[in-house]
Design an enzyme around this catalytic site. Structure first.
Site, PDB file in Angstrom:
ATOM      1  N   PRO A  28      -2.471 -11.166  13.474  1.00  0.00           N
ATOM      2  CA  PRO A  28      -2.487 -10.203  12.186  1.00  0.00           C
ATOM      3  C   PRO A  28      -3.980  -9.997  11.438  1.00  0.00           C
ATOM      4  O   PRO A  28      -4.749 -11.005  11.606  1.00  0.00           O
ATOM      5  CB  PRO A  28      -1.615 -10.983  11.196  1.00  0.00           C
ATOM      6  CG  PRO A  28      -1.041 -12.194  12.060  1.00  0.00           C
ATOM      7  CD  PRO A  28      -1.941 -12.459  13.202  1.00  0.00           C
ATOM      8  N   HIS A  29      -4.142  -9.045  11.179  1.00  0.00           N
ATOM      9  CA  HIS A  29      -5.378  -8.502  10.333  1.00  0.00           C
ATOM     10  C   HIS A  29      -5.638  -7.576   9.684  1.00  0.00           C
ATOM     11  O   HIS A  29      -4.532  -6.890   9.602  1.00  0.00           O
ATOM     12  CB  HIS A  29      -6.431  -8.277  11.627  1.00  0.00           C
ATOM     13  CG  HIS A  29      -6.250  -7.136  12.635  1.00  0.00           C
ATOM     14  ND1 HIS A  29      -5.394  -7.331  13.622  1.00  0.00           N
ATOM     15  CD2 HIS A  29      -6.501  -5.796  12.429  1.00  0.00           C
ATOM     16  CE1 HIS A  29      -5.341  -6.026  14.137  1.00  0.00           C
ATOM     17  NE2 HIS A  29      -6.048  -5.348  13.489  1.00  0.00           N
ATOM     18  N   GLY A  30      -6.448  -7.397   8.637  1.00  0.00           N
ATOM     19  CA  GLY A  30      -6.639  -6.581   7.693  1.00  0.00           C
ATOM     20  C   GLY A  30      -8.038  -6.426   7.048  1.00  0.00           C
ATOM     21  O   GLY A  30      -8.969  -7.045   7.230  1.00  0.00           O
TER      22      GLY A  30
END
Lengths: 153, 490
Positions: free
Chosen positions: A66-68
């Site tokens: 997961p990334h952002g």
């Protein structure tokens, strides 16, 4: 780029409690805030959730990244969690996900962000490394394993 | 004398089909399913309308309708990703079996108690209108620029692909019951199980065989591949039906199996079958519109209206609630699934069956069913976009790019093109092409930005809202999806 530059031992969770996808994002964000108290948990959860809406970051073989992007950050930061039982993260191969490597990058740093994603996903392609992590008992052991694998040529 | 009659026939067919296509754009704007438009054009051209064409060949309508349904179901199967099947198979198969029986039974109860039909007729009526048509839902949504959230969408779609067999089995059995006055019993249930098992089994076998055949087949002309898949579709319906299996189930299963295989000339095949499905829709609804006498419909208006509203407000929602309770769907999704059970051509085609069998009162049944389907096109049909927004079930799907890049080949290739939409939340938004860590065998091929086509150079910056076409080996797709997000063509 070395993973140890943005993943601190305090940000590793050896035994995640989350049972669902939203709980995973929350638990990872909370861990990142514990390691870096200047961050806000709500905002972290929000950016990770926004990215998951575009399609799951569960890339298969039990691994999700997961990334952002978070405005106001000064450098790339990461957290890593192991779910012993595994859970449904809507991964593309439909299998349960055990290993979660969450990554948050400053805005306007797409190059570094993408390079880190590539580095991490290459690291976790190694099945022996994945098994070793699942067998490591403590957060410190897991962190050491990651740093060691990352240092290999 | 020939060729004049043939020429006349083609002029009429050409005019009706052309008019249907020209007016289809307008129907979307009013939230009216295009099917209703085609039906209306057929009715206007028919015996009671200005067209004045006398047509009452139920046998022809039944045969054409069956062929059309086969093509539509096959195309539906081809476009159903295996992931959607996996995600929705359990709720959808319950809806397609128990749900169909429950809807039919509840509607029959109302037809018997409120409108005074005898039990055999009431049950037949219920069975005929018991299956849904997801294509109607999607065509209305697309007309308003909406997309459904994934789980609701796949459940509705899979349900409608799977529920025609049950409605067909019930209708055939209940028509026999009406004709011969045989008691209904466990034999009907057993019969349904046998039909499903034979149809599903032969479908799997034919689908698997078709895959092997299409993988090995090498033809000189690309245009012959769709002829082969069409042949498979016909066999998939015909063979099981000859052996007491459900042909509709089989043809859908074969479609799903073939659609999820990397076939030679795949994009071409899909396009041909898409066009065939549209042609089927147009032809089928036009003919069904021609078949009915609108003046006879007025005689059954009250019964038709009453049953239609009962179906929309009570029978379908209750049946859906029963089926979805075990799956812990959120209340909004259950409500929505219950409301948007649109009826399509299947009930009208099924209603020709008792007429053909010469059952008593069959003509009245046909008219009532026709009326129910038309009313159903407006309630709930016309409310679908509004309800979708109200219940918050519209998904944020980006507009498709105005230009589409693809590889057309009759050979199996070692790589593929995929399209990605650059969302602001994607890691690639704001990145230079040279910063994208593409695997060795992949590269960006084209950027579509608004109406502009851009050649991806090293210093080209990707912006939110762009569509990017990437060439890659299939084993590198997971990483590309990590970088960009989901593929647009999934």
């Amino acid at each position: 780029m070395r993973i140890s530059e943005f993943l601190s031992p305090q940000a590793v969770i050896a035994d995640m409690q989350a049972r669902t996808k939203p709980e995973v994002l929350r638990e990872l964000s909370a861990a990142l805030v514990r390691a870096h108290p200047q961050l806000q948990e709500e905002k972290l959860v929000e950016v990770l959730r926004e990215r998951e809406k575009l399609g799951s970051t569960g890339i298969g073989e039990g691994v999700a990244i997961p990334h952002g992007k978070l405005p106001g950050m000064t450098q790339l930061l990461a957290t890593f969690g192991v779910s012993r039982e595994g859970l449904d993260f809507e991964a593309i191969d439909g299998k349960p996900t055990h290993l979660f490597f969450a990554l948050v990058a400053p805005e306007n740093s797409a190059g570094v962000h993408l390079k880190a994603l590539a580095r991490i996903s290459r690291l976790f392609k190694n099945p022996r490394f994945r098994t070793a992590i699942l067998e490591a008992p403590t957060a410190a052991d897991i962190h050491a394993l990651i740093v060691q694998e990352d240092a290999r040529p | 004398m020939e060729p004049l009659p043939t020429a006349f026939l083609l002029v009429v067919a050409g005019l009706l089909m052309g008019l249907s296509v020209l007016l289809s754009r307008a129907s979307g704007r009013f939230g009216l399913p295009v099917a209703m438009l085609f039906l209306g054009i057929g009715m206007a051209a028919g015996s009671d309308g200005p067209g004045g064409i006398e047509f009452s060949d139920y046998g022809f309508a039944f045969r054409l309708g069956t062929v059309a349904l086969v093509l539509i179901l096959f195309d539906g199967g081809l476009n159903t990703p295996l992931a959607a099947v996996r995600a929705a198979i359990r709720p959808a198969s319950l809806l397609a079996t128990v749900g169909v029986v429950a809807t039919a039974a509840i509607l029959a109860l109302a037809a018997h108690l409120v409108f005074g039909f005898s039990w055999p007729v009431a049950l037949l009526l219920g069975a005929i209108v018991s299956s849904t048509d997801a294509a109607a839902v999607f065509s209305v949504l697309r007309g308003s620029g909406l997309h459904l959230k994934r789980r609701v969408g796949t459940t509705l779609e899979l349900e409608s692909g799977l529920n025609d067999p049950m409605a067909v089995i019930l209708t055939m059995a209940l028509t026999q019951n009406l004709l011969q006055g045989e008691g209904l019993g466990w034999r009907l249930l057993l019969d349904a199980v046998v039909q499903m098992v034979v149809g599903g089994g032969l479908g799997l076998a034919l689908g698997w065989g078709g895959r092997q055949l299409l993988k090995r087949l090498r033809l000189q002309a690309a245009g012959l591949y769709p002829v082969m898949t069409l042949a498979l579709a016909f066999l998939a319906f015909g063979l099981p039906t000859l052996f007491h299996g459900s042909g509709f189930l089989s043809v859908y299963v074969v479609g799903v199996l073939l659609g999820n295989e990397t076939l030679r000339y795949r994009t071409g095949l899909l396009r041909v079958h898409d066009a065939l499905a549209w042609l089927s829709q147009v032809a089928m609804f036009l003919v069904l519109g021609l078949l009915v006498y609108p003046e006879q419909l007025l005689e059954v208006a009250w019964v038709g209206l009453g049953l239609s509203l009962f179906l929309a407000f009570i029978a379908r929602p209750v049946a859906v609630l029963l089926c979805l309770l075990p799956f812990r769907f959120p209340a909004g999704e259950i409500l929505y699934t219950g409301w948007v059970g649109l009826r399509g051509a299947v009930p009208i085609i099924l209603a020709t069956f008792p007429v053909l069998a010469g059952a008593q009162g069959a003509q009245a049944i046909f008219n009532i069913v026709f009326f129910i389907v038309v009313v159903n096109g407006f309630i709930p049909g016309a409310t679908v976009p509004w309800v979708t927004r109200k219940l918050g079930l519209a998904a944020n799907v980006p507009e498709p790019p105005p230009a589409v890049l693809e590889i057309a080949s009759t050979q199996l290739l070692n790589g593929e093109l995929s399209a990605f939409y650059i969302d602001a939340a994607s890691a690639t938004a704001g990145a230079r092409i040279s910063e994208l860590p593409f695997p060795p065998e992949s590269a960006a091929m084209l950027i579509v930005r608004g109406l502009e086509l851009l050649a991806p150079k090293g210093d080209t910056v990707l912006q939110a809202g762009d569509h990017v076409y990437v060439f890659s080996r299939s084993e590198d797709l997971p990483f590309l999806r990590l970088m960009f997000g989901q593929r647009e063509d999934e």
